[in-house]
Structures are given as C-alpha cells and as structure tokens.
Design a protein around this motif. Sequence first.
Motif, PDB file in Angstrom:
ATOM      1  N   LYS A   1      47.340  34.169  51.236  1.00 47.98           N
ATOM      2  CA  LYS A   1      47.561  35.467  51.878  1.00 47.98           C
ATOM      3  C   LYS A   1      48.668  36.246  51.170  1.00 47.98           C
ATOM      4  O   LYS A   1      48.582  37.473  51.033  1.00 47.98           O
ATOM      5  CB  LYS A   1      47.909  35.270  53.354  1.00 47.98           C
ATOM      6  CG  LYS A   1      46.716  34.908  54.228  1.00 47.98           C
ATOM      7  CD  LYS A   1      47.097  34.835  55.692  1.00 47.98           C
ATOM      8  CE  LYS A   1      45.873  34.572  56.562  1.00 47.98           C
ATOM      9  NZ  LYS A   1      46.214  34.536  58.016  1.00 47.98           N
ATOM     10  N   ARG A   2      49.697  35.544  50.729  1.00 56.15           N
ATOM     11  CA  ARG A   2      50.766  36.223  49.990  1.00 56.15           C
ATOM     12  C   ARG A   2      50.234  36.822  48.693  1.00 56.15           C
ATOM     13  O   ARG A   2      50.600  37.938  48.310  1.00 56.15           O
ATOM     14  CB  ARG A   2      51.913  35.251  49.709  1.00 56.15           C
ATOM     15  CG  ARG A   2      52.748  34.917  50.931  1.00 56.15           C
ATOM     16  CD  ARG A   2      54.082  34.309  50.536  1.00 56.15           C
ATOM     17  NE  ARG A   2      53.935  33.001  49.920  1.00 56.15           N
ATOM     18  CZ  ARG A   2      53.949  31.853  50.596  1.00 56.15           C
ATOM     19  NH1 ARG A   2      54.089  31.868  51.913  1.00 56.15           N
ATOM     20  NH2 ARG A   2      53.814  30.696  49.977  1.00 56.15           N
ATOM     21  N   VAL A   3      49.351  36.068  48.010  1.00 57.43           N
ATOM     22  CA  VAL A   3      48.750  36.585  46.788  1.00 57.43           C
ATOM     23  C   VAL A   3      47.890  37.804  47.099  1.00 57.43           C
ATOM     24  O   VAL A   3      47.885  38.793  46.347  1.00 57.43           O
ATOM     25  CB  VAL A   3      47.908  35.497  46.095  1.00 57.43           C
ATOM     26  CG1 VAL A   3      47.149  36.070  44.904  1.00 57.43           C
ATOM     27  CG2 VAL A   3      48.790  34.343  45.645  1.00 57.43           C
TER      28      VAL A   3
ATOM     29  N   GLY B   1      47.110  43.630  46.661  1.00 49.49           N
ATOM     30  CA  GLY B   1      46.406  44.428  47.659  1.00 49.49           C
ATOM     31  C   GLY B   1      45.747  45.683  47.127  1.00 49.49           C
ATOM     32  O   GLY B   1      44.648  46.058  47.560  1.00 49.49           O
ATOM     33  N   GLN B   2      46.365  46.349  46.168  1.00 47.27           N
ATOM     34  CA  GLN B   2      45.794  47.574  45.630  1.00 47.27           C
ATOM     35  C   GLN B   2      44.461  47.325  44.935  1.00 47.27           C
ATOM     36  O   GLN B   2      43.563  48.163  44.975  1.00 47.27           O
ATOM     37  CB  GLN B   2      46.776  48.212  44.648  1.00 47.27           C
ATOM     38  CG  GLN B   2      48.061  48.729  45.314  1.00 47.27           C
ATOM     39  CD  GLN B   2      48.994  49.387  44.314  1.00 47.27           C
ATOM     40  OE1 GLN B   2      48.777  49.285  43.101  1.00 47.27           O
ATOM     41  NE2 GLN B   2      50.023  50.058  44.810  1.00 47.27           N
TER      42      GLN B   2
ATOM     43  N   ILE C   1      36.544  50.749  43.955  1.00 41.03           N
ATOM     44  CA  ILE C   1      35.687  50.229  42.891  1.00 41.03           C
ATOM     45  C   ILE C   1      34.565  49.432  43.529  1.00 41.03           C
ATOM     46  O   ILE C   1      34.570  49.178  44.739  1.00 41.03           O
ATOM     47  CB  ILE C   1      36.482  49.352  41.898  1.00 41.03           C
ATOM     48  CG1 ILE C   1      37.167  48.181  42.636  1.00 41.03           C
ATOM     49  CG2 ILE C   1      37.504  50.177  41.155  1.00 41.03           C
ATOM     50  CD1 ILE C   1      37.946  47.263  41.708  1.00 41.03           C
ATOM     51  N   ASP C   2      33.614  49.041  42.731  1.00 38.56           N
ATOM     52  CA  ASP C   2      32.436  48.333  43.247  1.00 38.56           C
ATOM     53  C   ASP C   2      32.840  47.110  44.059  1.00 38.56           C
ATOM     54  O   ASP C   2      33.738  46.356  43.678  1.00 38.56           O
ATOM     55  CB  ASP C   2      31.541  47.908  42.083  1.00 38.56           C
ATOM     56  CG  ASP C   2      30.279  47.222  42.568  1.00 38.56           C
ATOM     57  OD1 ASP C   2      29.402  47.912  43.100  1.00 38.56           O
ATOM     58  OD2 ASP C   2      30.201  45.984  42.419  1.00 38.56           O
TER      59      ASP C   2
ATOM     60  N   ARG D   1      35.327  43.648  43.333  1.00 37.79           N
ATOM     61  CA  ARG D   1      36.460  43.249  44.174  1.00 37.79           C
ATOM     62  C   ARG D   1      36.287  41.833  44.715  1.00 37.79           C
ATOM     63  O   ARG D   1      37.254  41.082  44.849  1.00 37.79           O
ATOM     64  CB  ARG D   1      36.633  44.237  45.332  1.00 37.79           C
ATOM     65  CG  ARG D   1      37.254  45.561  44.891  1.00 37.79           C
ATOM     66  CD  ARG D   1      37.522  46.448  46.070  1.00 37.79           C
ATOM     67  NE  ARG D   1      36.296  47.029  46.589  1.00 37.79           N
ATOM     68  CZ  ARG D   1      36.127  47.419  47.854  1.00 37.79           C
ATOM     69  NH1 ARG D   1      37.104  47.265  48.728  1.00 37.79           N
ATOM     70  NH2 ARG D   1      34.993  47.961  48.244  1.00 37.79           N
ATOM     71  N   LEU D   2      35.058  41.457  45.022  1.00 33.07           N
ATOM     72  CA  LEU D   2      34.799  40.096  45.492  1.00 33.07           C
ATOM     73  C   LEU D   2      35.072  39.070  44.401  1.00 33.07           C
ATOM     74  O   LEU D   2      35.576  37.976  44.678  1.00 33.07           O
ATOM     75  CB  LEU D   2      33.358  39.970  45.984  1.00 33.07           C
ATOM     76  CG  LEU D   2      33.041  40.642  47.321  1.00 33.07           C
ATOM     77  CD1 LEU D   2      31.550  40.591  47.607  1.00 33.07           C
ATOM     78  CD2 LEU D   2      33.818  39.987  48.458  1.00 33.07           C
TER      79      LEU D   2
END
Length: 202
Positions: A61-63, A68-69, A75-76, A80-81
Amino acid sequence: MKINKSETKVQMVNRREHKALDIRVGGEKIKEVQEYKYLGSLITRDGRNQKEIRSRIEQAKRVFFQKGQVFRAKIDLGVRLRFLRAYVWSVALYGCATWTIGTLDRKRIEAFKLWCYRKMLRIKWTEKVRNEEVLRRIRGDRVIWKMLVKRRTRMIGHNLRHPVRLATVLEGMVEGKNWKGKPRQSYEDQILKIQGASPLYI
C-alpha cells in the motif's frame, strides 16, 4: 567462525508456550525474539503467516501511494494494471510461495486487490459500489490469487524434482503424537486442494 553476540538472536518456533531459552555464547546470554526478518520475510514464533501477510500488504500500500500518479493517470487501463502488477503486487506477493494461507488470509489478500482497484478507479467508499461492479469496470477477477498459486506451484515443483534437503523436509514425517484440537492445514494439503489433485507427486 566469529559470532557477533550483540547482533545474534535466537527463536523457538512452537505452537505452545515455552520457557525462555537460555543459550549463551562466551558466557553471555543471547537475546530471544518473538519474530525476526530473514531475507525480507517475517518469521514468527508460532510458525504462521498472518503477520507476514499483513506486513506485505502494508508495504504494498505504501508503494501504491508513492506511485499514485501513475495508477490514477489518464492512460489505458490495461497499462495501469500492468504497472500495478509490476510495482505493487510484486511487493505484496514477495515470499508468497512459502505461505500456508487460511480463509481469513485469503479474504485479506482479495480485499487488498479490490482496494487497489477502487483507488485506481477513484471510487470513494461513500459511493457504495459493490465489488462485482468494481470487477466489471476493471475487467478483471482473481488475478492476484492466480499469481500466488502459480508461484507456489512452481516452487514446490522445482524442489520436488531436485534432490535438495527441502524436498526431504516436505516429504518427511514428523515423529510423535498430534496436538490436541483441530490440526492446522498443512502446506502440502493446501496445494493439493487448490490443484484438485490427489497424490502430491504426479
């Protein structure tokens, strides 16, 4: 061999409470610990993985927040996945090949996956969007669980195909009587249940 007494710790892995260990080096008692980090993984005295799984999820979660941006960028979604799997899930699943995962642990992992999806889609908790709808929008399902099972299957297959000491440990039997109460689910039994196999060595 030289031993740094101040940096050396001891630990007993045991299901029951036990008396404090009295191990000494050069007359000096070595400190006993309840848990310690080894090669990035958390080893606890009870031999379970709950703390390790929680620790891994917190680190992941910290990563996610650090990157986060990237995950919220316009973007597609498929790109992002892939970033999510490379940056975040790789941290969450570090060492997962050795985990014996209970029902609550699996729910925690699945909840973390959905948490990532909701953050990526910018879904607020006040919107009350169901998990099924989140998965429909993300066009994904149990990808993180499939990754975990694949890693664990690869590791167990590699170890059992080679004459290493770990294979002897996995195949061996522990002497003595079983503890009272419901037995823990073993690493071997869990792999068989997931794979739907009967004998381990097929």
